[in-house]
Write a protein that holds these residues in place. Structure first.
Motif, PDB file in Angstrom:
ATOM      1  N   MET A 152      62.074  38.747 -64.679  1.00 36.51           N
ATOM      2  CA  MET A 152      63.004  37.630 -64.703  1.00 36.51           C
ATOM      3  C   MET A 152      63.397  37.360 -66.153  1.00 36.51           C
ATOM      4  O   MET A 152      62.558  37.299 -67.025  1.00 36.51           O
ATOM      5  N   SER A 153      64.663  37.192 -66.379  1.00 37.96           N
ATOM      6  CA  SER A 153      65.181  36.902 -67.712  1.00 37.96           C
ATOM      7  C   SER A 153      65.283  35.390 -67.905  1.00 37.96           C
ATOM      8  O   SER A 153      65.803  34.677 -67.045  1.00 37.96           O
ATOM      9  N   TRP A 154      64.792  34.907 -69.041  1.00 34.36           N
ATOM     10  CA  TRP A 154      64.784  33.469 -69.316  1.00 34.36           C
ATOM     11  C   TRP A 154      65.840  33.110 -70.355  1.00 34.36           C
ATOM     12  O   TRP A 154      66.043  33.846 -71.316  1.00 34.36           O
ATOM     13  N   HIS A 155      66.465  31.954 -70.163  1.00 31.96           N
ATOM     14  CA  HIS A 155      67.443  31.406 -71.093  1.00 31.96           C
ATOM     15  C   HIS A 155      66.871  30.104 -71.638  1.00 31.96           C
ATOM     16  O   HIS A 155      66.492  29.216 -70.861  1.00 31.96           O
ATOM     17  N   THR A 156      66.787  29.994 -72.949  1.00 34.96           N
ATOM     18  CA  THR A 156      66.261  28.793 -73.588  1.00 34.96           C
ATOM     19  C   THR A 156      67.346  27.733 -73.647  1.00 34.96           C
ATOM     20  O   THR A 156      68.474  28.003 -74.072  1.00 34.96           O
ATOM     21  N   LEU A 157      67.012  26.518 -73.225  1.00 31.74           N
ATOM     22  CA  LEU A 157      67.930  25.392 -73.289  1.00 31.74           C
ATOM     23  C   LEU A 157      67.577  24.530 -74.491  1.00 31.74           C
ATOM     24  O   LEU A 157      66.471  24.624 -75.038  1.00 31.74           O
ATOM     25  N   GLN A 158      68.498  23.670 -74.842  1.00 32.71           N
ATOM     26  CA  GLN A 158      68.323  22.773 -75.985  1.00 32.71           C
ATOM     27  C   GLN A 158      67.297  21.688 -75.635  1.00 32.71           C
ATOM     28  O   GLN A 158      67.384  21.075 -74.568  1.00 32.71           O
TER      29      GLN A 158
ATOM     30  N   PHE B 164      61.757  14.424 -68.508  1.00 33.27           N
ATOM     31  CA  PHE B 164      61.549  15.778 -69.004  1.00 33.27           C
ATOM     32  C   PHE B 164      62.891  16.444 -69.241  1.00 33.27           C
ATOM     33  O   PHE B 164      63.927  15.982 -68.766  1.00 33.27           O
ATOM     34  N   TYR B 165      62.846  17.514 -70.008  1.00 39.77           N
ATOM     35  CA  TYR B 165      64.025  18.367 -70.145  1.00 39.77           C
ATOM     36  C   TYR B 165      63.646  19.769 -69.678  1.00 39.77           C
ATOM     37  O   TYR B 165      62.472  20.131 -69.624  1.00 39.77           O
ATOM     38  N   VAL B 166      64.664  20.526 -69.300  1.00 38.49           N
ATOM     39  CA  VAL B 166      64.446  21.914 -68.917  1.00 38.49           C
ATOM     40  C   VAL B 166      64.412  22.737 -70.200  1.00 38.49           C
ATOM     41  O   VAL B 166      65.389  22.773 -70.952  1.00 38.49           O
ATOM     42  N   ALA B 167      63.281  23.355 -70.468  1.00 38.57           N
ATOM     43  CA  ALA B 167      63.116  24.168 -71.673  1.00 38.57           C
ATOM     44  C   ALA B 167      63.684  25.571 -71.476  1.00 38.57           C
ATOM     45  O   ALA B 167      64.249  26.159 -72.396  1.00 38.57           O
ATOM     46  N   GLU B 168      63.515  26.098 -70.245  1.00 37.93           N
ATOM     47  CA  GLU B 168      64.008  27.446 -69.931  1.00 37.93           C
ATOM     48  C   GLU B 168      64.488  27.488 -68.494  1.00 37.93           C
ATOM     49  O   GLU B 168      63.957  26.792 -67.630  1.00 37.93           O
ATOM     50  N   SER B 169      65.464  28.348 -68.265  1.00 41.15           N
ATOM     51  CA  SER B 169      65.997  28.563 -66.920  1.00 41.15           C
ATOM     52  C   SER B 169      66.261  30.052 -66.742  1.00 41.15           C
ATOM     53  O   SER B 169      66.565  30.753 -67.708  1.00 41.15           O
TER      54      SER B 169
END
Length: 161
Positions: free
Chosen positions: A1-7, A94-99
């Protein structure tokens, strides 16, 4: 699974994000009942809101810095969350750190439980910043998103009925 870092986000995101949805709902149960559910191992998974799986990835006791991973309906999206506020018995943020899906710059959620007579008011707030190219589309589909996100307060009413 590839992860995308969010702000990363702080609590100001709930007033400064380009898209904010706020859903207050009165529940006929004491605040402690709602809190017990939110802080449980299954959290909102038990409310029937389409969470496929929820895994706390930090040990108890939970607090600021706690993390968890949530698989959303049909396994189409998985997010890793980091808690930025934890007010025992009153709510958390909370915030989403990665998706595992691209397109979002910042996404955060805020949960507030306030006493109200013999029940409580539960307020769920979502703050969202899509990538700039997606912002016009997100504004157009805003009413549809609001309806879809509205399942959470409807599910809370049903769950705590």
């Amino acid at each position: 699974m590839s992860w995308h870092t969010l702000q990363p986000a702080d609590e100001s995101v709930f007033t400064t994000a380009p898209i904010v949805y706020r859903f207050p709902v009165r529940l006929a149960v004491p605040p402690e009942t709602v809190w017990e559910s939110l802080a449980s191992d299954r959290s909102m998974w038990d409310w029937g809101v389409g969470v496929k799986r929820l895994t706390w990835t930090s040990p108890r006791p939970f607090g600021v810095g706690t993390t968890r991973e949530v698989v959303l309906p049909l396994g189409t999206m998985t997010v890793r969350e980091k808690f930025i506020r934890w007010d025992e018995g009153k709510g958390y943020s909370f915030y989403v750190a990665e998706s595992n899906r691209p397109g979002i710059v910042c996404f955060a959620e805020d949960y507030v439980i306030e006493p109200d007579g013999d029940g409580c008011v539960f307020t769920w707030t979502i703050a969202l910043e899509p990538k700039p190219a997606l912002l016009p589309l997100m504004r157009v589909v805003g009413p549809v998103n609001k309806l879809a996100f509205g399942q959470v307060p409807r599910a809370a009413k049903k769950h705590f009925g």
